[in-house]
Design a protein around this motif. Structure first.
Motif, PDB file in Angstrom:
ATOM      1  N   THR A   4      -9.222  -0.866  -3.247  1.00 20.06           N
ATOM      2  CA  THR A   4      -7.920  -0.977  -2.597  1.00 20.06           C
ATOM      3  C   THR A   4      -6.845  -0.420  -3.521  1.00 20.06           C
ATOM      4  OG1 THR A   4      -7.458  -3.160  -3.527  1.00 20.06           O
ATOM      5  CG2 THR A   4      -8.694  -3.091  -1.443  1.00 20.06           C
ATOM      6  N   ARG A   5      -5.609  -0.299  -3.019  1.00 18.48           N
ATOM      7  CA  ARG A   5      -4.509   0.167  -3.855  1.00 18.48           C
ATOM      8  C   ARG A   5      -4.321  -0.751  -5.061  1.00 18.48           C
ATOM      9  NH1 ARG A   5       0.529   3.101  -2.972  1.00 18.48           N
ATOM     10  NH2 ARG A   5      -0.180   3.497  -0.854  1.00 18.48           N
ATOM     11  N   GLU A   6      -4.358  -2.057  -4.827  1.00 17.77           N
ATOM     12  CA  GLU A   6      -4.143  -3.022  -5.912  1.00 17.77           C
ATOM     13  C   GLU A   6      -5.253  -2.927  -6.948  1.00 17.77           C
ATOM     14  OE1 GLU A   6      -3.962  -3.703  -2.673  1.00 17.77           O
ATOM     15  OE2 GLU A   6      -1.756  -3.805  -2.598  1.00 17.77           O
ATOM     16  N   GLU A   7      -6.511  -2.816  -6.483  1.00 21.70           N
ATOM     17  CA  GLU A   7      -7.634  -2.700  -7.417  1.00 21.70           C
ATOM     18  C   GLU A   7      -7.547  -1.400  -8.213  1.00 21.70           C
ATOM     19  OE1 GLU A   7     -11.106  -5.141  -4.965  1.00 21.70           O
ATOM     20  OE2 GLU A   7     -10.709  -3.033  -4.527  1.00 21.70           O
ATOM     21  N   LYS A  33      -0.746   6.571 -11.271  1.00 18.41           N
ATOM     22  CA  LYS A  33      -0.236   5.196 -11.251  1.00 18.41           C
ATOM     23  C   LYS A  33       1.221   5.161 -10.802  1.00 18.41           C
ATOM     24  CE  LYS A  33       1.380   3.422 -15.002  1.00 18.41           C
ATOM     25  NZ  LYS A  33       2.771   3.057 -14.576  1.00 18.41           N
ATOM     26  N   ASP A  34       2.041   6.036 -11.361  1.00 13.95           N
ATOM     27  CA  ASP A  34       3.457   6.062 -11.017  1.00 13.95           C
ATOM     28  C   ASP A  34       3.652   6.380  -9.537  1.00 13.95           C
ATOM     29  OD1 ASP A  34       4.023   5.512 -13.641  1.00 13.95           O
ATOM     30  OD2 ASP A  34       4.523   7.586 -14.178  1.00 13.95           O
ATOM     31  N   ALA A  35       2.846   7.296  -9.022  1.00 19.05           N
ATOM     32  CA  ALA A  35       2.966   7.661  -7.607  1.00 19.05           C
ATOM     33  C   ALA A  35       2.577   6.493  -6.709  1.00 19.05           C
ATOM     34  CB  ALA A  35       2.086   8.874  -7.305  1.00 19.05           C
ATOM     35  N   LEU A  36       1.510   5.781  -7.069  1.00 21.48           N
ATOM     36  CA  LEU A  36       1.064   4.646  -6.251  1.00 21.48           C
ATOM     37  C   LEU A  36       2.077   3.505  -6.299  1.00 21.48           C
ATOM     38  CD1 LEU A  36      -2.771   4.510  -7.035  1.00 21.48           C
ATOM     39  CD2 LEU A  36      -1.625   5.475  -5.030  1.00 21.48           C
ATOM     40  N   GLU A  40       3.511   6.068  -2.666  1.00 21.49           N
ATOM     41  CA  GLU A  40       3.023   7.352  -2.172  1.00 21.49           C
ATOM     42  C   GLU A  40       1.700   7.120  -1.428  1.00 21.49           C
ATOM     43  OE1 GLU A  40       4.319  10.337  -2.301  1.00 21.49           O
ATOM     44  OE2 GLU A  40       6.094   9.846  -3.496  1.00 21.49           O
ATOM     45  N   ASN A  41       1.345   8.061  -0.534  1.00 27.08           N
ATOM     46  CA  ASN A  41       0.125   7.923   0.262  1.00 27.08           C
ATOM     47  C   ASN A  41      -1.095   7.749  -0.643  1.00 27.08           C
ATOM     48  OD1 ASN A  41      -2.375   9.185   1.674  1.00 27.08           O
ATOM     49  ND2 ASN A  41      -0.958   8.701   3.349  1.00 27.08           N
ATOM     50  N   PHE A  42      -1.800   6.655  -0.455  1.00 22.33           N
ATOM     51  CA  PHE A  42      -2.911   6.278  -1.327  1.00 22.33           C
ATOM     52  C   PHE A  42      -4.029   7.329  -1.307  1.00 22.33           C
ATOM     53  CE2 PHE A  42      -6.947   3.816  -1.875  1.00 22.33           C
ATOM     54  CZ  PHE A  42      -6.793   3.544  -3.219  1.00 22.33           C
ATOM     55  N   LYS A  43      -4.473   7.721  -0.116  1.00 23.17           N
ATOM     56  CA  LYS A  43      -5.589   8.660  -0.005  1.00 23.17           C
ATOM     57  C   LYS A  43      -5.223  10.019  -0.582  1.00 23.17           C
ATOM     58  CE  LYS A  43      -7.960   6.582   3.947  1.00 23.17           C
ATOM     59  NZ  LYS A  43      -8.452   6.809   5.340  1.00 23.17           N
ATOM     60  N   VAL A  44      -4.004  10.451  -0.364  1.00 21.80           N
ATOM     61  CA  VAL A  44      -3.566  11.749  -0.883  1.00 21.80           C
ATOM     62  C   VAL A  44      -3.562  11.733  -2.409  1.00 21.80           C
ATOM     63  CG1 VAL A  44      -1.606  13.325  -1.067  1.00 21.80           C
ATOM     64  CG2 VAL A  44      -2.222  12.353   1.159  1.00 21.80           C
ATOM     65  N   GLN A  45      -3.039  10.665  -3.001  1.00 28.40           N
ATOM     66  CA  GLN A  45      -2.961  10.577  -4.457  1.00 28.40           C
ATOM     67  C   GLN A  45      -4.346  10.507  -5.097  1.00 28.40           C
ATOM     68  OE1 GLN A  45      -0.217  11.060  -6.242  1.00 28.40           O
ATOM     69  NE2 GLN A  45       0.747  11.417  -4.245  1.00 28.40           N
TER      70      GLN A  45
END
Length: 273
Positions: A4-7, A33-36, A40-45
């Motif tokens: 997940t994003r948090e993990e 990390k900064d983008a997330l 920012e879009n998780f899958k794109v990053q």
């Protein structure tokens, strides 16, 4: 990607703080990390991060923990974790340690680990002065450490003498500049002994090697007291299981070289007789 994003953020934080992470890797991870953190879009990053890490990953040139994280990005399981907690002596009556430096530890594990009586084989570094050396620090040759394996064995099933005898079969004892294709002081062959008994066995074994006259060049393998053994991270443990094709190629090269060296020794002995 199973995280997940948090993990993922938690993994990124840990890798950024990890002293073994290289500067370039840390820069790339920090950018992600900064983008997330700014939503920012998780899958794109994650796709961008995978693309940046891919060239080094394909060459197996990421640091260990970053390499494990890269597998998670791909949605693959991280490499089988080595259980460091199990690498310890439980029965001091019937178990003992042995430590050998014989070139790259990638090729030193399987020959010992597959023998009856071997309870655990750990790859790492020893013989130097730097505390908690990283893989890159040892690779640079500036810490004084050598790559080595620490073996826990059952003395009822296999003796230290047998381990030493096997060790001589795995190395070129005349090469003080490394071993085989691996060059540098961090690959020089050393037997590390932890007590007088091991020392006597190792010294006598070395004397026999010298007296055998099998080698034209001097036997330079050192025998030194054990010092702190620093385990390398999970990625570099049990290489022969994780990278069987690459391991077989390396092993085949070493075996051919050693066979050629032994044949020359046999011819030399016969000519002397």
């Amino acid at each position: 990607m199973n995280l997940t994003r948090e993990e993922t953020l938690r993994e990124l934080y840990n890798l950024i703080l990890n002293k073994d992470t290289r500067d370039w890797e840390r820069t790339v991870l920090t950018t992600t990390k900064d983008a997330l953190e700014t939503n920012e879009n998780f899958k794109v990053q994650m796709a961008k991060l995978e693309e940046k890490l891919r060239p080094l990953a394909l060459r197996d040139n990421l640091t260990g923990d970053v390499a494990d994280f890269y597998l998670k990005i791909l949605g693959e399981s991280a490499e089988e974790a080595f259980d460091f907690s199990k690498h310890r002596i439980k029965d001091f009556t019937h178990q003992d340690y042995a430590v050998f430096g014989g070139g790259c530890f990638w090729c030193m594990v399987e020959p010992f680990e597959t023998r009856a009586g071997i309870d655990s084989v750990l790859s790492g570094f020893t013989g130097g002065d730097t505390q908690q050396p990283s893989y890159d620090e040892v690779l640079s040759g500036g810490t004084g450490h050598v790559e080595a394996v620490e073996i826990i064995f059952d003395t009822r099933k296999i003796s230290y003498q047998e381990l030493v005898d096997l060790y001589w079969q795995l190395i070129d004892p005349t090469d003080n500049q490394g071993q085989f294709q691996d060059r540098g002081n961090q690959y020089r062959p050393i037997i590390f002994v932890r007590n007088d008994q091991q020392g006597k066995i190792a010294e006598k074994s070395k004397e026999k090697m010298i007296e055998s006259a099998r080698y034209k060049q001097p036997i330079i393998t050192e025998i030194k007291p054990t010092s702190t053994f620093w385990p390398v991270e999970n990625h570099y443990q049990q290489f022969y299981k994780k990278n069987p094709k690459r391991y077989k190629r390396i092993k085949r090269y070493r075996q051919r070289f050693l066979l050629y060296q032994r044949l020359k020794g046999e011819i030399r002995i016969r000519l002397q007789k």
